[in-house]
Design an enzyme around this catalytic site. Structure first.
Site, PDB file in Angstrom:
ATOM      1  N   LYS A   1      65.289  40.339 104.901  1.00  0.00           N
ATOM      2  CA  LYS A   1      65.760  38.954 105.022  1.00  0.00           C
ATOM      3  C   LYS A   1      65.499  38.291 103.679  1.00  0.00           C
ATOM      4  CE  LYS A   1      62.745  38.572 108.445  1.00  0.00           C
ATOM      5  NZ  LYS A   1      63.173  37.856 109.629  1.00  0.00           N
ATOM      6  N   ARG A   2      66.020  37.055 103.487  1.00  0.00           N
ATOM      7  CA  ARG A   2      65.710  36.344 102.252  1.00  0.00           C
ATOM      8  C   ARG A   2      64.189  36.237 102.068  1.00  0.00           C
ATOM      9  NH1 ARG A   2      70.157  34.056  99.429  1.00  0.00           N
ATOM     10  NH2 ARG A   2      68.566  33.169  98.096  1.00  0.00           N
TER      11      ARG A   2
ATOM     12  N   LYS B   1      70.240  41.892 115.362  1.00  0.00           N
ATOM     13  CA  LYS B   1      70.888  43.139 114.917  1.00  0.00           C
ATOM     14  C   LYS B   1      69.960  44.323 115.130  1.00  0.00           C
ATOM     15  CE  LYS B   1      73.119  40.261 111.543  1.00  0.00           C
ATOM     16  NZ  LYS B   1      72.944  39.617 110.220  1.00  0.00           N
TER      17      LYS B   1
ATOM     18  N   THR C   1      68.822  36.008 112.825  1.00  0.00           N
ATOM     19  CA  THR C   1      69.894  36.828 113.408  1.00  0.00           C
ATOM     20  C   THR C   1      69.647  38.308 113.102  1.00  0.00           C
ATOM     21  OG1 THR C   1      71.180  36.213 111.463  1.00  0.00           O
ATOM     22  CG2 THR C   1      71.757  35.125 113.531  1.00  0.00           C
TER      23      THR C   1
ATOM     24  N   HIS D   1      71.130  24.036 110.850  1.00  0.00           N
ATOM     25  CA  HIS D   1      70.551  25.378 110.730  1.00  0.00           C
ATOM     26  C   HIS D   1      69.130  25.394 110.197  1.00  0.00           C
ATOM     27  CE1 HIS D   1      74.321  27.669 111.413  1.00  0.00           C
ATOM     28  NE2 HIS D   1      74.863  26.577 110.922  1.00  0.00           N
TER      29      HIS D   1
ATOM     30  N   LYS E   1      58.926  32.731 105.859  1.00  0.00           N
ATOM     31  CA  LYS E   1      59.214  33.990 106.567  1.00  0.00           C
ATOM     32  C   LYS E   1      58.030  34.957 106.488  1.00  0.00           C
ATOM     33  CE  LYS E   1      64.236  33.651 105.690  1.00  0.00           C
ATOM     34  NZ  LYS E   1      64.904  33.646 107.012  1.00  0.00           N
TER      35      LYS E   1
HETATM   36  C1  26Q Z   1      72.337  23.490 100.078  1.00  0.00           C
HETATM   37  C2  26Q Z   1      72.514  22.647  98.991  1.00  0.00           C
HETATM   38  C3  26Q Z   1      72.631  23.167  97.713  1.00  0.00           C
HETATM   39  C4  26Q Z   1      72.583  24.541  97.535  1.00  0.00           C
HETATM   40  C5  26Q Z   1      72.404  25.375  98.609  1.00  0.00           C
HETATM   41  C6  26Q Z   1      72.271  24.838  99.887  1.00  0.00           C
HETATM   42  C7  26Q Z   1      72.070  25.739 101.046  1.00  0.00           C
HETATM   43  C8  26Q Z   1      72.773  26.929 101.133  1.00  0.00           C
HETATM   44  C9  26Q Z   1      72.570  27.791 102.193  1.00  0.00           C
HETATM   45  C10 26Q Z   1      71.174  25.427 102.054  1.00  0.00           C
HETATM   46  C11 26Q Z   1      70.973  26.291 103.118  1.00  0.00           C
HETATM   47  C12 26Q Z   1      71.671  27.482 103.194  1.00  0.00           C
HETATM   48  C13 26Q Z   1      71.493  28.469 104.278  1.00  0.00           C
HETATM   49  C14 26Q Z   1      70.712  28.319 105.326  1.00  0.00           C
HETATM   50  C15 26Q Z   1      70.556  29.384 106.324  1.00  0.00           C
HETATM   51  O1  26Q Z   1      71.053  30.489 106.152  1.00  0.00           O
HETATM   52  N1  26Q Z   1      69.871  29.098 107.427  1.00  0.00           N
HETATM   53  C16 26Q Z   1      69.688  30.115 108.466  1.00  0.00           C
HETATM   54  O2  26Q Z   1      70.765  30.000 109.364  1.00  0.00           O
HETATM   55  C17 26Q Z   1      70.742  31.049 110.319  1.00  0.00           C
HETATM   56  C18 26Q Z   1      71.997  30.930 111.166  1.00  0.00           C
HETATM   57  O3  26Q Z   1      71.895  29.827 112.025  1.00  0.00           O
HETATM   58  C19 26Q Z   1      69.470  31.012 111.132  1.00  0.00           C
HETATM   59  O4  26Q Z   1      69.448  32.140 111.968  1.00  0.00           O
HETATM   60  C20 26Q Z   1      68.238  31.015 110.225  1.00  0.00           C
HETATM   61  O5  26Q Z   1      67.077  30.823 110.999  1.00  0.00           O
HETATM   62  C21 26Q Z   1      68.366  29.914 109.183  1.00  0.00           C
HETATM   63  O6  26Q Z   1      67.291  29.998 108.261  1.00  0.00           O
END
Ligand code: 26Q
Length: 837
Positions: free
Chosen positions: A567-568, A679, A675, A376, A573
């Site tokens: 978004k975050r 929406k 995403t 991702h 971004k």
């Molecule tokens: C990893 C290790 C330790 C703590 C947290 C994490 C962690 C947690 C969540 C790393 C990444 C995430 C989330 C990533 C994320 O949401 N990526 C997004 O995924 C979407 C679905 O595929 C995409 O549409 C976005 O582009 C992408 O940023």
């Protein structure tokens, strides 16, 4: 302020007028009263919103229960192949309205509640969000669950039952303050605890080699500290098809031994402390959406999820087939949601070799035929690595297995590239150096038969850049699965008015086949239809404006262009680019340069990871700029900037219908997919965006004339980074210079000197990886095209209709069908309605 205040008290109309089979209003009322009075022990004469919500939830859940059992029975009978979705995050949001829509009982339930003097909207909006995720990846998992059930596919979701979900965000003096989200404080009516399916997960200890009775070596992992995994199941209803799938979330609990220790070891305090640390594993969701490196608790969570889920699947297997694993890979598939559960590769090897006596070769054959990995992110800092030391202490047996996997893998590499040490070094699962680390993405790729990205550009970049060597070695493993979102939640539920117009116009088939929205294309030319469309959009904007007035006491002109970036908060971004644009507009207004200006309301919302200082400072900047602009009478009615606190799933459902312009402005090559873009498109917003992630495919679908494209492309970004001189760009662009001057002179931080200096410096740095300044002019020009288009409201409405009409590709039903045809290869398992009703 709570999101519920968004919702008007007007009862919603259900869109699909299917006969609400098997449900009589009077039965519904008596079931509701039974729960309210007898189960929850409340007084029928006095209404408490929360308990009424619980009673309604339990009443609705009963209707799901029969379908749930029947679905379970159907899958069991068919002995069908299944997929297990392993994810550390599920951003489910609210469940009640979704459940009623899925069952087709919204009208009956609304009437029933009305008859006893309750507005169902009030109960719906009192439900807490299940916020067990950070953002895109977690919400994707939730959309996938919905689509799998709607597509009648035997897919089970496995995750963690965090006691505390994503923090709630409040804004104090313009700054983010985090509050814990104790979402389980009140009863969760949707979950069912399944004590009979508990498992033990091992940690620490050490390994020993033993000969078994046949003289074969077996590795024992002993003197471990075990933790119990208790499953809680949540029903996932398909759309009016009798299917109810399962989301199984694990809670960690100390084993009984901890209690014995208290008495026997004499070290009472240590025993209690150990017990607490076992209970703590599933206490809290990590609120980062990029890697927080090296945190032991996070690794425990990942292994806990992987081990409990795999044990669950294997014990089910052994119950059905005994110790014969020859068909295991034909019947089971695991989809890894990013590398977070990728320790599952080594855990499956451990379970098959150590616990079930398979040969390494046989076990590896099975593992690499069942595991599939979704990536991702392209951000290098988000690629997970775990120190070998930590793994050896916490998961000693797993570390041995990873070394063995790596040794065998590297010998394969050296056959393809003889004597190429550089290749070995780059591809190895172990990164050498002062602190040896396990590269989880490499483990996931080596252990999987499928590796996919989440949009075409993202997959291309995985193949050509991040994982180029692996693509060279195994081109056939790599594939693309462009993300999607569920149209049930993201159109039918969140925008009932637009849904009704669409259904009146083309029928209700679009709800489960979104490609049918194409039939709206000719209506873009129909004046009456455009008027109806515009009226609905206008009403949605008015609702948003009313809410803002009520809660924040800001006046928004509902005729203004609603320009939204939610978004975050992340540098890539580029919320900063949006802020620069707002300051530019403010500057034009202050200079009296307003003749061509279109009134605009800019809404920005999103959470920053608590440890991400720069992102938090960006929130502060947005709020400060907002305070200056909104309090200036000269600007009023022309430009408003608002920061929307505590953005979450429910907030997005409420925002979606009222958006005109969708801001998707990441630096090209950085956003894997996005995403939110989908929406907003589905609700008739028009995108202003870079050629990044799924924006590219959105533009392909809707045509360049219905999309506002700007900015450097991904290869231009890569080239520009090598010689980037933002200061000379600023010098040569008068408008930009004025914007930077306003920032630098402290206009937005009069009494807080210096707080934005580091942000300004980063924008002006030749090393700025996000190239914000490079895209400024192109962005401003695109915004001028936006204003031109918006001035002709009929033309704008045409574009809006075209966006909805062309959004079919972005249904998660399409995405799930792609996963199924190319990776999972499951058969649909319709659930017999006769048995279920
Ligand atoms: C990893 C290790 C330790 C703590 C947290 C994490 C962690 C947690 C969540 C790393 C990444 C995430 C989330 C990533 C994320 O949401 N990526 C997004 O995924 C979407 C679905 O595929 C995409 O549409 C976005 O582009 C992408 O940023």
């Amino acid at each position: 302020m709570s999101n519920r205040e968004f919702i008007t008290s007007k009862p919603r109309r259900s869109i699909v007028k299917l006969p609400e089979k098997g449900l009589k209003k009077k039965d519904f009322i008596s079931s509701f009263k039974e729960y309210y009075v007898n189960t929850l022990g409340r007084d029928e004469e006095s209404l408490n919103t929360h308990y009424a919500y619980e009673a309604l939830g339990l009443t609705v859940r009963d209707r799901l229960m029969e379908h749930w059992k029947e679905t379970h029975h159907t899958y069991k009978q068919a002995k069908s192949r299944r997929t297990f979705y392993l994810s550390m995050e599920y951003l489910m949001g609210r469940a009640l309205s979704n459940a009623m829509i899925s069952l087709g009982i919204t009208d009956t339930a609304t009437q029933a509640m009305h008859d006893i003097g309750i507005e169902i909207e009030e109960l719906i909006s009192s439900e807490m969000d299940a916020g067990l995720g950070n953002g895109g990846l977690g919400r994707l998992a939730a959309c996938f669950m919905d689509s799998c059930a709607t597509q009648q596919l035997p897919v089970i979701g496995y995750g963690l039952r965090y006691e505390y979900g994503m923090f709630t965000q409040t804004i104090v003096n313009g700054e983010q303050v985090e509050k814990p989200d104790h979402w389980l404080r009140l009863r969760n009516v949707w979950e069912v605890k399944r004590l009979e399916y508990e498992h033990r997960v091992k940690f620490c200890g050490h390994t020993e080699i033993q000969l078994d009775i046949e003289g074969r070596q077996r590795v024992l992992w002993i003197e471990t500290k075990d933790v119990l995994a208790i499953p809680y199941d949540t029903p996932i209803p398909g759309f009016q098809n009798n299917t109810v799938n399962t989301l199984r979330l694990w809670k960690s609990v100390a084993t009984e031994e901890f209690h014995l220790d208290e008495f026997n070891s004499g070290s009472y305090v240590k025993a209690v402390a150990d017990k607490v640390s076992a209970d703590n594993i599933t206490m809290v969701l990590y609120p980062n959406d990029a890697n927080e490196n090296g945190k032991t608790l996070r690794l425990k969570q990942q292994y806990f999820l992987s081990s409990a889920s795999l044990q669950d699947v294997i014990s089910h297997w052994v119950n059905l087939y005994g110790e014969d694993f020859s068909q295991f890979a034909d019947k089971n598939c695991f989809q890894l949601n990013d590398t977070h559960p990728s320790i599952a590769v080594a855990e499956l090897m451990r379970l098959l070799v150590d616990m079930h006596g398979l040969s390494w070769e046989m076990a590896w054959q099975i593992t690499t035929a069942t595991m599939a990995y979704t990536n991702h992110t392209l951000l290098p800092e988000a690629l997970e690595k775990w120190p070998v030391d930590l793994m050896q202490t916490l998961l000693p047996r797993l570390m041995e297995i990873i070394f063995e996997i790596n040794a065998r893998f590297l010998s394969e590499v050296s056959i393809k590239w003889p004597a190429d040490e550089e290749k070995i070094r780059c591809m190895s699962i172990i990164e050498e150096g002062d602190c040896k680390q396990v590269r989880m993405a490499h483990l996931a790729i080596v252990g999987s038969f499928s590796v996919n990205g989440v949009a075409e550009l993202h997959t291309k970049l995985l193949q050509q850049k991040l994982f180029a060597d692996f693509y060279d070695l195994w081109p056939n493993k790599f594939n693309n699965k462009t993300n999607g979102v569920t149209p049930r939640r993201w159109l039918l539920e969140c925008n009932p008015e637009l849904s009704e117009l669409i259904t009146e116009t083309i029928g209700s088939g679009w709800i489960t086949d979104l490609s049918l929205l194409k039939q709206l294309v000719p209506y873009a030319e129909n004046r009456k239809f455009r008027q109806q469309w515009l009226k609905i959009k206008q009403a949605a904007k008015q609702r948003l404006a009313d809410y803002k007035k009520r809660v924040h006491n800001v006046d928004i002109n509902a005729d203004a262009l609603f320009d939204v970036q939610v978004k975050r908060i992340h540098e890539y971004k580029r919320q900063l680019l949006k802020v620069l644009h707002v300051i530019h507009l403010y500057n034009l207004i202050k200079q009296g340069n307003t003749e061509s200006l279109v009134p605009r309301c800019v809404l920005i919302g999103g959470k920053a990871a608590p440890s991400y200082d720069r992102a938090k400072r960006i929130i502060k900047l947005i709020n400060n700029v907002s305070a200056v602009i909104n309090s200036d009478p000269e600007v009023q009615g022309k430009l408003t900037l608002l920061f929307l606190p505590d953005y979450n799933v429910t907030a997005m459902q409420e925002i979606c219908p009222g958006v005109d312009l969708s801001e998707q402005i990441s630096t090209a090559g950085m956003e894997a997919s996005g995403t939110g873009n989908m929406k907003l498109m589905m609700n008739g917003a028009i995108t202003i965006g870079t050629l990044d992630g799924a924006n590219i495919e959105i533009r392909q679908q809707v045509g360049d004339e219905n999309f506002f494209q700007f900015g450097l492309t991904e290869d231009q970004v890569a080239a520009r980074r090598k010689h980037y001189d933002p200061c000379s760009i600023i010098e040569n662009d008068e408008a930009l210079q004025q914007v930077m001057n306003l920032l630098e002179c402290g206009h937005f931080n009069q009494f807080e000197p210096g707080i934005f200096t580091s942000i300004i410096q980063s924008l002006k740095s030749p090393a700025d990886p996000w190239l914000t300044i490079a895209d400024f002019r192109s962005y401003i020009d695109a915004q001028l095209r936006v204003e031109d288009a918006y001035r002709d409201r009929h033309h704008w409405t045409k574009m809006s209709i075209m966006n909805v009409a062309c959004s079919g590709k972005f249904s998660s039903d399409r995405t799930i069908n792609d996963y199924n045809q190319e990776i999972w290869k499951l058969h649909r398992q319709p659930v017999n309605p006769n048995n279920a009703d």
